[in-house]
Design a protein around this motif. Structure first.
Motif, short mmCIF file in Angstrom:
data_model
loop_
_atom_site.label_atom_id
_atom_site.label_comp_id
_atom_site.label_asym_id
_atom_site.label_seq_id
_atom_site.Cartn_x
_atom_site.Cartn_y
_atom_site.Cartn_z
N VAL A 126 0.86 -1.18 0.00
CA VAL A 126 0.00 0.00 0.00
C VAL A 126 0.90 1.23 0.00
O VAL A 126 1.82 1.32 0.81
N ARG A 127 0.66 2.15 -0.93
CA ARG A 127 1.42 3.40 -0.96
C ARG A 127 0.48 4.58 -0.84
O ARG A 127 -0.14 4.99 -1.82
N THR A 128 0.39 5.11 0.38
CA THR A 128 -0.50 6.26 0.58
C THR A 128 0.04 7.48 -0.15
O THR A 128 -0.73 8.37 -0.51
N ASP A 129 1.35 7.51 -0.38
CA ASP A 129 1.93 8.65 -1.13
C ASP A 129 1.38 8.74 -2.54
O ASP A 129 1.47 9.79 -3.18
N ASP A 130 0.89 7.63 -3.06
CA ASP A 130 0.42 7.63 -4.45
C ASP A 130 -1.08 7.93 -4.58
O ASP A 130 -1.60 8.00 -5.69
N ILE A 131 -1.77 8.11 -3.44
CA ILE A 131 -3.23 8.28 -3.50
C ILE A 131 -3.63 9.43 -4.43
O ILE A 131 -4.57 9.31 -5.20
N HIS A 168 -1.11 4.31 -11.43
CA HIS A 168 -0.83 4.41 -9.99
C HIS A 168 -2.02 3.92 -9.17
O HIS A 168 -3.15 4.38 -9.35
N LEU A 169 -1.74 3.01 -8.28
CA LEU A 169 -2.77 2.39 -7.45
C LEU A 169 -2.39 2.56 -5.99
O LEU A 169 -1.21 2.62 -5.67
N THR A 170 -3.38 2.62 -5.12
CA THR A 170 -3.08 2.72 -3.69
C THR A 170 -2.59 1.36 -3.19
O THR A 170 -1.56 1.26 -2.54
N PHE A 171 -3.32 0.34 -3.53
CA PHE A 171 -2.89 -1.04 -3.21
C PHE A 171 -2.39 -1.66 -4.50
O PHE A 171 -2.97 -1.45 -5.57
N PHE A 172 -1.28 -2.37 -4.45
CA PHE A 172 -0.88 -3.16 -5.61
C PHE A 172 -0.04 -4.34 -5.14
O PHE A 172 0.36 -4.41 -3.99
N GLU A 173 0.17 -5.26 -6.04
CA GLU A 173 0.98 -6.43 -5.71
C GLU A 173 2.34 -6.28 -6.38
O GLU A 173 2.41 -5.94 -7.56
N MET A 174 3.39 -6.54 -5.62
CA MET A 174 4.72 -6.42 -6.18
C MET A 174 5.36 -7.80 -6.30
O MET A 174 5.44 -8.55 -5.32
N LEU A 175 5.78 -8.12 -7.52
CA LEU A 175 6.50 -9.37 -7.75
C LEU A 175 7.98 -9.07 -7.50
O LEU A 175 8.50 -8.07 -8.02
N ILE A 199 5.94 3.31 -19.44
CA ILE A 199 5.70 3.14 -18.01
C ILE A 199 6.77 2.26 -17.39
O ILE A 199 7.28 1.33 -18.03
N GLU A 200 7.10 2.61 -16.14
CA GLU A 200 8.10 1.81 -15.44
C GLU A 200 7.44 0.50 -15.02
O GLU A 200 6.40 0.51 -14.38
N ILE A 201 8.07 -0.62 -15.39
CA ILE A 201 7.47 -1.89 -15.00
C ILE A 201 8.27 -2.63 -13.94
O ILE A 201 7.71 -3.33 -13.11
N TRP A 202 9.60 -2.47 -13.95
CA TRP A 202 10.40 -3.30 -13.03
C TRP A 202 11.63 -2.53 -12.63
O TRP A 202 12.19 -1.76 -13.43
N ASN A 203 12.04 -2.75 -11.41
CA ASN A 203 13.20 -2.05 -10.88
C ASN A 203 14.11 -3.05 -10.18
O ASN A 203 13.67 -3.74 -9.27
P1 ATP Z 1 6.63 5.26 -10.41
O1 ATP Z 1 7.79 6.16 -10.71
O2 ATP Z 1 5.90 4.78 -11.62
O3 ATP Z 1 5.72 5.81 -9.35
P2 ATP Z 1 8.28 3.90 -8.49
O4 ATP Z 1 9.62 4.40 -8.86
O5 ATP Z 1 7.58 4.52 -7.35
O6 ATP Z 1 7.29 3.94 -9.78
P3 ATP Z 1 9.33 1.44 -7.38
O7 ATP Z 1 9.34 2.00 -6.02
O8 ATP Z 1 10.60 1.22 -8.09
O9 ATP Z 1 8.35 2.32 -8.32
O10 ATP Z 1 8.46 0.08 -7.35
C1 ATP Z 1 8.74 -1.04 -8.16
C2 ATP Z 1 7.60 -1.33 -9.14
O11 ATP Z 1 6.34 -1.35 -8.50
C3 ATP Z 1 7.47 -0.29 -10.23
O12 ATP Z 1 8.35 -0.58 -11.28
C4 ATP Z 1 6.02 -0.45 -10.65
O13 ATP Z 1 5.89 -1.49 -11.60
C5 ATP Z 1 5.34 -0.87 -9.38
N1 ATP Z 1 4.63 0.27 -8.73
C6 ATP Z 1 5.17 1.26 -7.98
N2 ATP Z 1 4.23 2.10 -7.52
C7 ATP Z 1 3.04 1.62 -7.97
C8 ATP Z 1 1.68 2.04 -7.81
N3 ATP Z 1 1.35 3.09 -7.08
N4 ATP Z 1 0.72 1.31 -8.42
C9 ATP Z 1 1.03 0.22 -9.16
N5 ATP Z 1 2.29 -0.24 -9.34
C10 ATP Z 1 3.29 0.45 -8.76
#
Ligand code: ATP
Ligand code: MG
Length: 609
Positions: A68-73, A81-88, A215-219
């Motif tokens: 959960v990222r409240t910063d992204d709300i 950008h989603l508030t809740f998401f799943e990270m692989l 879009i950023e997909i993976w880090n």
């Molecule tokens: P962005 O710049 O797009 O906000 P981020 O730099 O915050 O991404 P990371 O912290 O590197 O993203 O998180 C790793 C991955 O998680 C990202 O590459 C992205 O696929 C996914 N991710 C990050 N924030 C979100 C979100 N709010 N909703 C959905 N997926 C997310």
């Protein structure tokens, strides 16, 4: 490819092809981290292991983590950008490094779907690496790895296109440290072309352009430095890899959709909303619809966590309350009538219960809390309107045609009355609202709460200071003592430790008496006085349970768990870290015992310095 196949494919790839061990998603509420309310990334629950504690399942781990990222709300309503998401995520704890991490990321993305990959087109992909600065050199190593797979460094002035490597500074391509000091390092990010046209900035900025053509997909983060307290960086002894890929974003690409909200993870909830109210699909309504779908999914997961969060005015409870109320507001403005949030939650529970069984287990609580909150909010709306009507003659009497900003803000903050509704009531009564003054009050309030948040942050995510270790040990002693004094129904429900104090939530139906509090303190102090050595062993969950170890968070650790023993007094499944000896705590004092939720009590306590 459905989201469920994607999760499976990711895990299988890293387990079968590259020898990782699968670990289950940890709770969405961090167990021993006072610095944040929610788990924000896959690495978050793994911090102790990234800091050097051995993980019971070894050095290569893979999982799907609820975040959960409240910063992204504020950004919710866009496509990604989603508030809740799943990270692989996949991790190397002092094992493989850049070459393997990049190879596997690339192979997983580019290997055909018929085999074990996702079949994404390399020519639609760009990557970025750290450009170097005074602290650390350019990450030429990572770039050289990408070149092995046919990527080319973007020439200066070259137009943005797939297959290129870009270099960015710390803001984009660097992670950490989480606090003031600790592990950190460069990262390499993967971006994918959405197929949308370029904006005028794209060629200049590259794939990180905020227009989100890419879009950023993976880090992939390479933790290779330790930032010292004098601000300098030294090479880290244990070099780690920490990767994170957003499930919803990848699903969007694989399902050839434009936005996360069109994937199989959201579409049923969205369709339900459209059935409930036949609104026009204007861009404003589509944005509202996304917000409702996003917020209700996040609220369902937060309420459905085993931690037992309920809507309230503090911490996680406050966040969930805001998510629910914002959903209701937007729902109403879309024309949905009657209680609807629990219906949307029901859809999410159905979609996710196979992967997250806690949602099914906690279903009754999720639904009843939503219904209760919806009733409370209706009441708030009535109360806010009454207060408004009460203020109205005074405002009109003074011949104002504008409602003063602080009055509007008071309605907003104290009565929880949404700004849009204040504006609407003003309009109906021929009044304007002083937006500048309102925004001013709002900003002041935000700065104050942010100041509070920074204070909380001073503990640092990776803070494993002696004080924190000792207070962590104190929570184990406290839990064991409470079980002796109150009974075996006592279980940890939450914990939050700063360098100053511990906060421990536990199950117990009523207020503790002063005698019970005194007795608990006495027991803990006796154990401290006994100077018991603290030991840690590794075993299976079943074995740990048979031997009487307690631990409600066992789901997090996989089949092998660590158990901390404090003499014979306390045995608890836990990731650590702890003090070496109970004597280090010197003494223990309970400052406060109070209610947090039905059936859950909270103790704040301190130890001797
Ligand atoms: P962005 O710049 O797009 O906000 P981020 O730099 O915050 O991404 P990371 O912290 O590197 O993203 O998180 C790793 C991955 O998680 C990202 O590459 C992205 O696929 C996914 N991710 C990050 N924030 C979100 C979100 N709010 N909703 C959905 N997926 C997310
Ligand atoms: Mg972000």
């Amino acid at each position: 490819m459905f989201a469920k196949d994607l999760r499976r494919k990711f895990i299988d790839f890293f387990v079968e092809r590259c020898g990782h061990k699968e670990i289950p998603s940890a709770s969405i509420i961090p167990e021993h981290d006072p610095t944040v309310l929610f788990t924000t990334a896959g690495m978050h629950p793994l911090v102790p292991y990234l800091m050097g504690e051995p993980h019971p399942l070894g050095k290569r781990l893979v999982d799907v983590q609820k975040c959960v990222r409240t910063d992204d709300i504020e950004e919710v309503g866009d496509d990604v950008h989603l508030t809740f998401f799943e990270m692989l995520g996949n991790w190397s704890l002092g094992d493989y490094f850049k070459a393997e991490a990049i190879k596997w990321s690339y192979e997983f993305l580019a290997t055909p779907v018929k085999k074990d990959g996702l079949g994404l087109d390399k020519n639609m992909m760009c990557v970025s690496c750290f450009e170097g600065d005074k602290d650390a050199p350019r990450d030429a190593e990572a770039a050289a790895e990408w070149e092995k797979y046919g990527f080319k460094k973007a020439e200066s002035g070259e137009s943005l296109r797939g297959g290129l490597i870009y270099f960015y500074g710390k803001k984009q391509n660097w992670w950490g440290p989480a606090g003031q000091t600790g592990p950190c390092g460069p990262d390499t990010e993967m971006f994918y072309d959405t197929g949308r046209p370029k904006c005028p900035q794209c060629d200049k900025i590259g794939p990180a352009c905020p227009c989100e053509k890419y879009i950023e997909i993976w880090n992939d983060v390479f933790m290779q430095y330790n930032k010292k307290s004098d601000g300098t960086y030294e090479p880290l002894k244990q070099k780690n890899v920490d990767t994170g890929m957003g499930l919803e974003r990848i699903a969007t690409l694989l399902q050839s959709k434009k936005s996360c909200f069109e994937t199989d993870l959201f579409i049923y909830a969205i369709n339900r909303l459209r059935e409930m109210a036949k609104y026009e699909l204007t861009s404003e309504n589509l944005r509202k619809e996304k917000i409702v779908a996003d917020h209700m999914r996040a609220a369902t997961f937060i309420l459905g966590d085993n931690f037992g969060v309920v809507p309230s005015n503090v911490d996680q409870g406050y966040v969930v309350r805001r998510l629910i109320r914002r959903s209701i507001r937007h729902g109403i403005s879309l024309g949905v009538s009657g209680h609807f949030t629990h219906q949307i939650a029901g859809i999410y529970i159905k979609i996710y219960k196979d992967v997250y069984p806690e949602l099914e287990k906690n279903k009754d609580r999720i639904i009843s809390e939503l219904v209760k909150e919806e009733e409370k909010f209706a009441h708030t709306l009535v109360r806010g309107e009454r207060e408004f009507q009460h203020l109205l003659p005074k405002i009109l009497e003074k011949k104002f045609d504008t409602i003063p900003g602080d009055v509007a803000f008071n309605l907003y903050e104290t009565y929880g009355f949404p700004l849009e509704l204040i504006e609407e009531l003003c309009r109906e009564n021929g009044l304007k609202i002083d937006r500048a003054a309102f925004d001013e009050s709002y900003k002041k309030h935000q700065e104050m709460s942010r100041a509070g948040a920074t204070q909380k942050f001073s503990g640092g995510l990776a803070d494993h200071s002696d004080e924190v270790r000792k207070l962590h040990t104190a929570t184990h002693l406290l839990q064991a003592a409470l079980r002796q004094v109150l009974g075996n129904h006592v279980y940890q429900k939450g914990s939050n430790i700063t360098a100053e104090r511990l906060r421990f939530d536990f199950s117990h139906p009523q207020k503790m008496t002063p005698e019970e509090i005194a007795k608990t303190e006495k027991i803990v102090n006796e154990v401290i006085a006994q100077n018991l050595p603290i030991r840690c062993g590794e075993t299976t969950v079943d074995e740990a349970k048979t031997r009487g170890a307690i631990g409600v968070f066992d789901a997090k650790y996989g089949d092998k768990v660590k158990v901390y023993f404090m003499g014979d007094f306390s045995k608890e499944i836990c990731g650590g870290p702890h003090a070496d000896n109970t004597g280090n705590l010197k003494n223990f004092k309970i400052l406060k015992e109070e209610a947090v939720a039905a059936g859950i009590r909270r103790i704040k306590a301190v130890i001797g310095k």
